[in-house]
Motif scaffolding. Structure first.
Motif, PDB file in Angstrom:
ATOM      1  N   UNK A  54       0.826  -1.203   0.000  1.00  0.00           N
ATOM      2  CA  UNK A  54       0.000   0.000   0.000  1.00  0.00           C
ATOM      3  C   UNK A  54       0.861   1.254   0.000  1.00  0.00           C
ATOM      4  N   UNK A  55       1.933   1.246   0.800  1.00  0.00           N
ATOM      5  CA  UNK A  55       2.732   2.454   0.987  1.00  0.00           C
ATOM      6  C   UNK A  55       3.792   2.636  -0.091  1.00  0.00           C
ATOM      7  N   UNK A  56       4.384   1.529  -0.558  1.00  0.00           N
ATOM      8  CA  UNK A  56       5.574   1.625  -1.390  1.00  0.00           C
ATOM      9  C   UNK A  56       5.306   1.468  -2.880  1.00  0.00           C
ATOM     10  N   UNK A  57       4.055   1.308  -3.261  1.00  0.00           N
ATOM     11  CA  UNK A  57       3.701   1.283  -4.684  1.00  0.00           C
ATOM     12  C   UNK A  57       3.290   2.692  -5.105  1.00  0.00           C
ATOM     13  N   UNK A  58       3.873   3.175  -6.170  1.00  0.00           N
ATOM     14  CA  UNK A  58       3.537   4.506  -6.656  1.00  0.00           C
ATOM     15  C   UNK A  58       2.295   4.465  -7.537  1.00  0.00           C
ATOM     16  N   UNK A  59       1.131   4.516  -6.904  1.00  0.00           N
ATOM     17  CA  UNK A  59      -0.119   4.418  -7.668  1.00  0.00           C
ATOM     18  C   UNK A  59      -0.387   5.691  -8.466  1.00  0.00           C
ATOM     19  N   UNK A  60       0.143   6.814  -8.033  1.00  0.00           N
ATOM     20  CA  UNK A  60      -0.112   8.068  -8.743  1.00  0.00           C
ATOM     21  C   UNK A  60      -1.560   8.492  -8.628  1.00  0.00           C
ATOM     22  N   UNK A  61      -2.006   9.288  -9.577  1.00  0.00           N
ATOM     23  CA  UNK A  61      -3.390   9.772  -9.566  1.00  0.00           C
ATOM     24  C   UNK A  61      -4.315   8.714 -10.152  1.00  0.00           C
TER      25      UNK A  61
END
Length: 284
Positions: A127-134
């Motif tokens: 949840x924290x370390x994945x760069x989901x972006x907008x």
């Protein structure tokens, strides 16, 4: 998870506030009280359908012991890239980014033998370390039940989370789905509604839906529990074939009853994204 474990998890969440999904507008967590009801198939088609509708979509697979999303999306063997300190979701089509524990295992047949705290920790890292972006929406595919994984997900995503609960029509599945409804209410998670999967059989020759087993149980439970009913998805051989081959059903389906049903569910979820439901009290 015992009470001390739950307190420890809450303490960790408070000390390390999530930042990897700060630009994600909403999180749809797909739950099922019972295994074998097609939850991952619903998750994959829901995420793909939302992306095909123009929603900037992410799909997170947190089924630690049985990650099915890579196969369902023909992404087996994919590895996420890194951008700085963040993992980059694996691209699918139509602006859909995907992350799964299955991408991080050395081999597709490797077994994950972890206890609860380890599973909670890796879910928090994803949840924290994945760069989901907008993203307009992040769909989260959880394993069945009300254990460590769904508990961690609903606590981590907190006020952004809303639940879609998948069941089959049989009473043995409905008993477990009642527990999923209670689980969401205990955690103050809004429920988008119930999907009744494997409801009847869609004949590929005549197009009719035959009630070879039972149907309607999910709809009856929705009325009983006072939550929305999102639709019935009949058994369709093409759904099974497309899942095995990694061809998302909605991307290859025509106007079969199952395709129409999936699109109805997606339309209801879109409405919930535009007008988020409120959490219900435990006795609601």
């Amino acid at each position: 998870m015992n009470e001390q474990g739950l307190r420890d998890l809450n303490d960790e969440i408070k000390k390390k506030p999530p930042t990897g999904f700060d630009k994600v507008k909403a999180v749809v967590v797909v739950l099922s009280g019972k295994g074998g009801v097609g939850k991952s198939t619903v998750s994959a088609n829901l995420a793909a359908g939302l992306a095909m509708e123009g929603k900037r979509t992410g799909l997170l697979d947190v089924d630690v012991h049985g990650p099915s999303i890579p196969r369902l999306l023909k992404l087996t063997g994919s590895r996420p890239d890194m951008a700085g300190e963040r993992l980059v979701p694996v691209d699918w089509h139509w602006n859909l980014g995907v992350m799964s524990i299955g991408f991080l295992l050395p081999g597709k047949d490797d077994a994950v033998i972890w206890r609860g705290p380890a599973k909670a920790g890796v879910i928090q890292q994803l949840a924290e370390q994945v760069g989901w972006g907008e993203r307009d929406v992040l769909v989260v595919d959880c394993p069945p039940g009300t254990g460590d994984e769904p508990l961690s997900v609903l606590q981590i995503f907190n006020e952004k989370a809303m639940a879609v609960i998948v069941t089959s029509p049989q009473d043995v599945a409905l008993d477990d789905v009642r527990r999923s409804i209670t689980f969401c209410r205990q955690l103050s998670t809004p429920i988008v509604g119930i999907v009744e999967n494997l409801s009847g059989f869609a004949c590929p020759s005549c197009g009719a839906v035959h009630e070879i087993f039972s149907s309607g149980g999910g709809e009856r439970l929705a009325k009983e529990a006072g939550v929305p009913f999102l639709g019935r998805i009949p058994i369709d051989p093409e759904v099974a074939r497309s899942g095995d081959d990694g061809d998302v059903f909605l991307a290859v389906a025509g106007k079969s009853p199952s395709a129409v049903a999936f699109k109805q569910v997606i339309a209801e979820v879109v409405k919930a994204l535009d007008n988020p439901p409120a959490a219900q009290p435990l006795n609601g």
